[in-house]
Design an enzyme around this catalytic site. Structure first.
Site, PDB file in Angstrom:
ATOM      1  N   ARG A   1       0.644  10.680  13.698  1.00  0.00           N
ATOM      2  CA  ARG A   1       1.127   9.385  12.226  1.00  0.00           C
ATOM      3  C   ARG A   1       1.441   9.997  11.545  1.00  0.00           C
ATOM      4  NH1 ARG A   1      -4.492   6.800  11.186  1.00  0.00           N
ATOM      5  NH2 ARG A   1      -4.692   5.483  13.377  1.00  0.00           N
ATOM      6  N   ASP A   2       2.152   9.167  11.226  1.00  0.00           N
ATOM      7  CA  ASP A   2       2.570   9.873   9.474  1.00  0.00           C
ATOM      8  C   ASP A   2       3.995  11.096   8.979  1.00  0.00           C
ATOM      9  OD1 ASP A   2       1.225   7.230   8.803  1.00  0.00           O
ATOM     10  OD2 ASP A   2      -0.358   8.834   7.942  1.00  0.00           O
TER      11      ASP A   2
ATOM     12  N   GLN B   1       4.986   0.290   1.850  1.00  0.00           N
ATOM     13  CA  GLN B   1       4.385  -0.569   2.985  1.00  0.00           C
ATOM     14  C   GLN B   1       4.004  -1.689   2.485  1.00  0.00           C
ATOM     15  OE1 GLN B   1       2.597   1.031   6.411  1.00  0.00           O
ATOM     16  NE2 GLN B   1       4.563   0.980   5.417  1.00  0.00           N
TER      17      GLN B   1
ATOM     18  N   SER C   1       3.365   4.424   7.865  1.00  0.00           N
ATOM     19  CA  SER C   1       4.198   5.378   7.146  1.00  0.00           C
ATOM     20  C   SER C   1       5.000   5.996   7.073  1.00  0.00           C
ATOM     21  CB  SER C   1       2.426   5.610   6.112  1.00  0.00           C
ATOM     22  OG  SER C   1       2.319   5.136   5.202  1.00  0.00           O
TER      23      SER C   1
ATOM     24  N   ASN D   1       0.646  -1.350   0.001  1.00  0.00           N
ATOM     25  CA  ASN D   1       0.313   0.276   0.251  1.00  0.00           C
ATOM     26  C   ASN D   1       0.982   1.499  -0.150  1.00  0.00           C
ATOM     27  OD1 ASN D   1      -0.056  -1.085   2.738  1.00  0.00           O
ATOM     28  ND2 ASN D   1      -0.710   0.577   3.239  1.00  0.00           N
ATOM     29  N   ASP D   2       0.856   1.990   0.784  1.00  0.00           N
ATOM     30  CA  ASP D   2       1.526   3.380   0.919  1.00  0.00           C
ATOM     31  C   ASP D   2       2.518   3.526   0.413  1.00  0.00           C
ATOM     32  OD1 ASP D   2      -1.233   4.023   2.198  1.00  0.00           O
ATOM     33  OD2 ASP D   2       0.096   5.260   4.213  1.00  0.00           O
TER      34      ASP D   2
ATOM     35  N   GLU E   1      -3.844  12.377   7.460  1.00  0.00           N
ATOM     36  CA  GLU E   1      -2.983  10.839   7.682  1.00  0.00           C
ATOM     37  C   GLU E   1      -2.151  11.608   6.483  1.00  0.00           C
ATOM     38  OE1 GLU E   1      -4.627   6.506   8.788  1.00  0.00           O
ATOM     39  OE2 GLU E   1      -4.696   7.527   6.436  1.00  0.00           O
TER      40      GLU E   1
END
Length: 265
Positions: free
Chosen positions: A144-145, A40, A85, A23-24, A207
């Site tokens: 996060r991130d 990810q 991430s 993913n990301d 995010e």
């Protein structure tokens, strides 16, 4: 001579691992003659679990070389349930990856920031082994991130967040050396509001925030909208100007056609 691809939905120029979950994209950076792309990745199966950072590099953005997995969860460590991430920066002979450290015994919405350093052009990374920012700002219900970029002689970082009073936020930190970080406060915040004439909202949290300053003082703050119970939905942006560590943006606009989706191979 061109040929019809076996999978008509697969672009001609497309990075993907040979199998399992991806993913990301993370850490898009140019370092020592190569463009690097991290992502990810679950090397053990086709589910969103065991998050690692996979890694490709390229001299020209056309021919891509797979490199060993860059980041792996440390059993019993601060990221034991996933290296989530973030992004990466080039600093002299160092390639530094900043990421969200995930542990199931924390709140799933609180993923504090840590980092890992490579001194061999991204072939191997040494984890910091402790949190880069151990204390979260008061009132964060989501965190996060990280997104780090160079600003003059120093460095800045945004972290995606949700605040207890109902605003989504991108939080701002500054550092002279990528090691010691000072919290400046919210870079931008918004209560949920409609985007682009639709019924979809800017979200309860943001995010993967990124900031793109441009000539003339304007800039774009880009983020993924997040709302309970759906989680991430689409990517939106605010266009505006920064003044003394705070970003004042106009009406939100869409960046993609969403909704946000992760992919299984």
């Amino acid at each position: 001579m061109s040929t019809t691809p076996r999978d008509p939905h697969h672009p001609v120029a497309h990075l993907r691992p040979p199998r399992n979950w991806i993913n990301d994209p993370n850490g898009l950076v140019f370092h020592d003659g190569h463009y690097h792309v991290f992502y990810q990745y679950n090397p053990h199966g086709a589910t969103h679990a065991n998050m690692h950072w996979g890694h490709f590099r390229s001299p020209d953005l056309l021919s891509w070389e797979p490199l060993p997995i860059a980041l792996s969860p440390t059993p019993g460590g601060l990221d034991s349930d996933g290296c989530f991430s973030g992004n990466a920066v080039s600093d002299g002979d160092r390639l530094v990856a900043f990421y969200s450290a995930h542990r199931e015994d924390r709140s799933p919405q609180h993923q504090p920031v840590t980092c890992a350093v490579s001194r061999d052009d991204g072939r191997t990374f040494r984890p910091r082994g402790e949190l880069l920012i151990p204390e979260l700002p008061e009132g964060c219900t989501m965190y996060r991130d990280p997104y780090v970029w160079q600003d003059g002689d120093g460095w800045r970082m945004l972290v995606g967040a949700a605040l207890a009073e109902g605003r989504a936020a991108a939080l701002l930190y500054e550092s002279p050396d990528l090691e010691n970080w000072n919290y400046r406060g919210p870079f931008a915040t918004r209560h949920p509001e409609p985007i682009g004439g639709t019924e979809e909202l800017t979200g309860e949290g943001w995010e993967c925030p990124q900031y793109l300053p441009a000539a003339g003082g304007l800039g774009a703050l880009i983020f993924s909208t997040w709302t309970e119970p759906t989680g991430p939905m689409r990517v939106a942006a605010l266009i505006g100007e920064e003044h003394d560590g705070q970003f004042k943006g106009g009406s939100p606009v869409w960046v993609d056609h969403g909704p946000t989706a992760t992919h299984r191979l």
